[in-house]
Design a protein around this motif. Sequence first.
Motif, PDB file in Angstrom:
ATOM      1  N   VAL A 166       0.798  -1.228   0.000  1.00  0.00           N
ATOM      2  CA  VAL A 166       0.000   0.000   0.000  1.00  0.00           C
ATOM      3  C   VAL A 166       0.832   1.281   0.000  1.00  0.00           C
ATOM      4  CG1 VAL A 166      -1.956  -1.123   1.136  1.00  0.00           C
ATOM      5  CG2 VAL A 166      -0.202  -0.004   2.538  1.00  0.00           C
ATOM      6  N   GLY A 167       2.110   1.189   0.315  1.00  0.00           N
ATOM      7  CA  GLY A 167       2.915   2.398   0.484  1.00  0.00           C
ATOM      8  C   GLY A 167       3.267   3.139  -0.790  1.00  0.00           C
ATOM      9  N   PHE A 168       3.507   2.393  -1.876  1.00  0.00           N
ATOM     10  CA  PHE A 168       4.009   3.023  -3.102  1.00  0.00           C
ATOM     11  C   PHE A 168       2.972   3.866  -3.824  1.00  0.00           C
ATOM     12  CE2 PHE A 168       7.064  -0.441  -2.493  1.00  0.00           C
ATOM     13  CZ  PHE A 168       8.261   0.262  -2.609  1.00  0.00           C
ATOM     14  N   ALA A 169       1.683   3.603  -3.588  1.00  0.00           N
ATOM     15  CA  ALA A 169       0.637   4.390  -4.253  1.00  0.00           C
ATOM     16  C   ALA A 169       0.673   5.850  -3.827  1.00  0.00           C
ATOM     17  CB  ALA A 169      -0.737   3.787  -3.957  1.00  0.00           C
ATOM     18  N   PHE A 170       1.325   6.165  -2.704  1.00  0.00           N
ATOM     19  CA  PHE A 170       1.444   7.547  -2.237  1.00  0.00           C
ATOM     20  C   PHE A 170       2.619   8.262  -2.903  1.00  0.00           C
ATOM     21  CE2 PHE A 170      -0.957   5.397   0.982  1.00  0.00           C
ATOM     22  CZ  PHE A 170      -1.831   6.339   1.485  1.00  0.00           C
ATOM     23  N   ALA A 171       3.505   7.469  -3.555  1.00  0.00           N
ATOM     24  CA  ALA A 171       4.728   8.051  -4.092  1.00  0.00           C
ATOM     25  C   ALA A 171       4.868   7.939  -5.604  1.00  0.00           C
ATOM     26  CB  ALA A 171       5.941   7.378  -3.430  1.00  0.00           C
ATOM     27  N   LEU A 172       4.114   7.020  -6.222  1.00  0.00           N
ATOM     28  CA  LEU A 172       4.279   6.756  -7.653  1.00  0.00           C
ATOM     29  C   LEU A 172       2.931   6.614  -8.345  1.00  0.00           C
ATOM     30  CD1 LEU A 172       7.035   3.973  -7.445  1.00  0.00           C
ATOM     31  CD2 LEU A 172       7.368   6.272  -8.389  1.00  0.00           C
ATOM     32  N   PRO A 173       2.840   6.948  -9.647  1.00  0.00           N
ATOM     33  CA  PRO A 173       1.637   6.593 -10.418  1.00  0.00           C
ATOM     34  C   PRO A 173       1.433   5.083 -10.310  1.00  0.00           C
ATOM     35  CG  PRO A 173       3.072   8.035 -11.680  1.00  0.00           C
ATOM     36  CD  PRO A 173       3.857   7.616 -10.475  1.00  0.00           C
ATOM     37  N   SER A 174       0.220   4.662  -9.913  1.00  0.00           N
ATOM     38  CA  SER A 174       0.006   3.254  -9.562  1.00  0.00           C
ATOM     39  C   SER A 174      -1.173   2.645 -10.305  1.00  0.00           C
ATOM     40  CB  SER A 174      -0.214   3.124  -8.054  1.00  0.00           C
ATOM     41  OG  SER A 174       0.919   3.593  -7.338  1.00  0.00           O
TER      42      SER A 174
END
Length: 408
Positions: A166-174
């Motif tokens: 769940v963490g990467f959706a805050f930092a990258l286009p997902s």
Amino acid sequence: MSLDFYTIDDFDLDDKTVLVRVDINSPVDPSSGLILDDTRIKLHAETIAELSKKGAKTVVLAHQSRPGKKDFTTLEQHADALSNILKHEVAYVDDIFGSHARNAIGKMKRGDILLLENVRFYSEEILKRDPKLQSETHMVQNLAPMADYFVNDAFAAAHRSQPSLVGFAFALPSAAGRIMERELKALYNAMNNVQKPCIYVLGGVKVDDSIMVMENVLENGSADYILTTGLVANIFLWGSGVNIRKYNKEFIEKKGYCDFVRKSKKLLKNFGDQIILPKDLAVCMGDKRVEFSVEDLPNQPIFDIGTETIKEYAGYIRRANTLFANGPAGVFEKDDFNIGTDDILNAIASSPGFSIIGGGHLAAAANQMGLSKGISHISSGGGASINLLAGEDLPVVTVLRDHAAKKI
């Protein structure tokens, strides 16, 4: 139907670095350490292959088991298995987000595939926390700057809130990967467009999951009947007043499931005409299968549903237009006690209705029996699919949707 989040089709991935989270957690022989079944690796190879063909530099994140388990190990042989399946070299690095991993990512070329180390070697991956907090972990903070996009294909772990999920959706286009996309389309379509009569077949030993589903689908009116098998049936029989005998009561007590007996009584009181209980059961006597009516059970372990129950359940299944099944009908790994599970699966596969089977043992049994073509959808994730059916939000799906809606 619209799933309200991005898929691989929404991004130009050519020559871009893409982090893709998959679930290739596989059975491992504890003595040899070798992978026993590569079904999940083959499943996710589809998304990984497509990313590579689109020209992406594909960095794969995955886990294997969890700390304390005998099959908690590195992903080196997973990389070898994936290479063989894809017929494309999959590099492996024994690091997750340190300089070794970041250097390997920085050297990747168009179409390359790199598998990082087991993400659960990182202690923060085990913690269940708010997704926003997971985005602030070392894993996300160190890997996100190395990538252009994040693709989540790990449907089987979609009910978990962990950094790599769940963490990467805050930092990258997902976006969702192909397995995630296909699972959610099938499950949401079936749930939102239920064709009556709708039958649930719930068994196995994960009674808490089954009761969550029962409460949701009976209260919202989507289920017409629940057919109970496995330990679920034993608990409901006890709750209905049937004497399942000392051995089976003590087994339930040792599992810590007495609260579920009390819950079963409440559900039977409110929905008793919709919860169908076995009429006969197979017990293990001298290592052999012997069937008894529920009124005449001896003090022996219950290992399966009986022949009369199988016939009755098959009738319900044949008349259903929508079918959901989760959990085996008994101790199907033991000879002579797989009859209930096998016959239920055969009935589902031959039914004209739309059918979905949860992951785990029942899905494995269906595949082993060669029945997968007769079943509309076999889920790759038992826990995730059960949570959806129980009306629970899946953290992974929530963050993908929030990302697409620009809420994060």
